[in-house]
Design an enzyme around this catalytic site. Structure first.
Site, PDB file in Angstrom:
ATOM      1  N   ASP A   8       0.802  -1.227   0.000  1.00  0.00           N
ATOM      2  CA  ASP A   8       0.000   0.000   0.000  1.00  0.00           C
ATOM      3  C   ASP A   8       0.836   1.279   0.000  1.00  0.00           C
ATOM      4  OD1 ASP A   8      -1.103  -2.306   1.449  1.00  0.00           O
ATOM      5  OD2 ASP A   8      -2.934  -1.126   1.598  1.00  0.00           O
ATOM      6  N   GLU A  39      -4.035   2.124  -3.138  1.00  0.00           N
ATOM      7  CA  GLU A  39      -5.342   2.578  -2.643  1.00  0.00           C
ATOM      8  C   GLU A  39      -5.288   3.700  -1.620  1.00  0.00           C
ATOM      9  OE1 GLU A  39      -7.976   0.576  -0.201  1.00  0.00           O
ATOM     10  OE2 GLU A  39      -6.518   0.104   1.315  1.00  0.00           O
ATOM     11  N   ASN A  40      -4.139   3.959  -0.996  1.00  0.00           N
ATOM     12  CA  ASN A  40      -4.033   5.039  -0.009  1.00  0.00           C
ATOM     13  C   ASN A  40      -3.121   6.161  -0.489  1.00  0.00           C
ATOM     14  OD1 ASN A  40      -3.979   2.314   2.143  1.00  0.00           O
ATOM     15  ND2 ASN A  40      -5.632   3.807   2.221  1.00  0.00           N
ATOM     16  N   ASN A  67     -10.347  -1.511  -0.056  1.00  0.00           N
ATOM     17  CA  ASN A  67     -11.590  -0.937   0.448  1.00  0.00           C
ATOM     18  C   ASN A  67     -11.671   0.581   0.294  1.00  0.00           C
ATOM     19  OD1 ASN A  67      -9.508  -1.237   2.562  1.00  0.00           O
ATOM     20  ND2 ASN A  67     -10.967  -0.136   3.854  1.00  0.00           N
ATOM     21  N   HIS A  68     -10.550   1.253   0.026  1.00  0.00           N
ATOM     22  CA  HIS A  68     -10.570   2.702  -0.203  1.00  0.00           C
ATOM     23  C   HIS A  68     -10.527   3.041  -1.692  1.00  0.00           C
ATOM     24  CE1 HIS A  68     -10.340   3.907   3.981  1.00  0.00           C
ATOM     25  NE2 HIS A  68      -9.341   3.063   4.173  1.00  0.00           N
ATOM     26  N   HIS A 153      -6.674  -8.299   0.079  1.00  0.00           N
ATOM     27  CA  HIS A 153      -6.728  -7.072   0.864  1.00  0.00           C
ATOM     28  C   HIS A 153      -7.611  -7.293   2.090  1.00  0.00           C
ATOM     29  CE1 HIS A 153      -5.816  -2.771   0.948  1.00  0.00           C
ATOM     30  NE2 HIS A 153      -7.038  -2.581   1.427  1.00  0.00           N
ATOM     31  N   HIS A 178      -3.242  -4.127   3.166  1.00  0.00           N
ATOM     32  CA  HIS A 178      -4.225  -3.451   4.003  1.00  0.00           C
ATOM     33  C   HIS A 178      -3.736  -3.116   5.411  1.00  0.00           C
ATOM     34  CE1 HIS A 178      -8.053  -2.059   5.562  1.00  0.00           C
ATOM     35  NE2 HIS A 178      -7.996  -2.955   6.520  1.00  0.00           N
ATOM     36  N   HIS A 180      -0.657  -2.553   6.447  1.00  0.00           N
ATOM     37  CA  HIS A 180       0.450  -1.584   6.372  1.00  0.00           C
ATOM     38  C   HIS A 180       1.662  -1.958   7.219  1.00  0.00           C
ATOM     39  CE1 HIS A 180      -2.310   2.007   4.982  1.00  0.00           C
ATOM     40  NE2 HIS A 180      -2.574   0.857   4.358  1.00  0.00           N
TER      41      HIS A 180
END
Length: 271
Positions: A8, A39-40, A67-68, A153, A178, A180
């Site tokens: 991520d 995603e982040n 999910n983001h 994830h 996810h 991190h």
């Protein structure tokens, strides 16, 4: 085949670290294919078209999410237009974008990449086991694909390990994102699938999972305080894993962690 996966990307620090280090890293590790979870990457939550393009320009062949994925509204139509950007495959069929794809390497081999959302302690999604099985059955290793990579994830280590064993021998690599935090369990499972519970993040580790430390600490100390979370700045680490596969079978022969810069001790494969 040599496939590099980076975990991520969190905020500006993570983006800049990947953009700065990935071109050199791809050459140094002789990677045939690069996958990055982005995603982040936009302020710690979501991704934008401009950031996705920057990751592609830096050397990513595919960008996965989680999910983001849809936190930034401007990304919705880009998901439909850009096949190299993936959202979880087990989201409802009418969701923008796609959850898997078959991609060609520079020398003409084919890599199947799938993004799977897990369910424990996460938002609801269709069964990740059945979704992953359907994907690998429709494009089997050694027939439709020369390498199959699954980005799982999710939160729970048990669910991740279970999915790894479920797909053992049918995928080249099953790697988690996810949480991190890079785990120390990189291995090749008995059936020949490379596995790691979490690849870690590309971001500033002097914080709380990529965020400035003060706000998360305050949230844990008080039930009423909800300070805004902001990505941590400062030196960032690039974290991921290199998987090496047997060209004859598509199964993994080695899985080695990759960690560069920031607070983490540098770890690079010697193979």
């Amino acid at each position: 085949m040599r496939v590099l996966f980076l975990g991520d990307v969190v905020g500006r620090a993570g983006r800049e670290a990947v953009q700065d280090r990935l071109p050199e890293l791809r050459e140094r590790l002789a990677a045939d294919f690069v996958i990055v979870n982005g995603e982040n990457s936009a302020g710690g939550f979501g991704i934008t078209p401009e950031i996705a393009e920057a990751l592609f320009d830096a050397g990513a062949d595919v960008v996965t999410t989680g999910n983001h994925a849809f936190d930034k509204r401007e990304i919705l139509t880009y998901f439909d237009a850009e096949p190299r950007l993936l959202r979880p495959a087990n989201y409802p069929p009418e969701t923008n974008g796609r959850g898997s794809g078959l991609y060609a390497t520079r020398d003409g081999r084919h890599v199947l990449v799938a993004n799977i959302a897990l369910r424990l302690f996460m938002d609801s999604a269709e069964c990740p086991f059945l979704a992953a099985e359907k994907i690998v059955e429709e494009c089997p290793l050694g027939y439709g694909a020369d390498f199959i990579f699954i980005d799982m994830h999710g939160e729970a280590t048990s669910e991740k390990l279970a999915l790894g064993h479920f797909l053992d021998g049918r995928a080249s690599a099953v790697v988690g994102t996810h949480t991190h935090v890079p785990t120390a369990d990189h291995m090749v499972l008995p059936g020949g699938t490379a596995y790691m519970t979490d690849a870690g993040m590309c971001g500033a580790y002097d914080g709380v999972i990529g965020m400035k430390k003060e706000a998360p600490v305050e949230r844990f100390l008080s039930k009423t305080a909800r300070p805004r979370l902001e990505p941590a700045d400062g030196p960032a680490s690039v974290s991921g894993i290199l998987i090496i596969s047997d060209d004859a079978t598509g199964l993994a022969t080695a899985a080695e962690p990759v960690r560069l810069g920031g607070l983490l001790s540098e770890t690079l494969p010697d193979c």
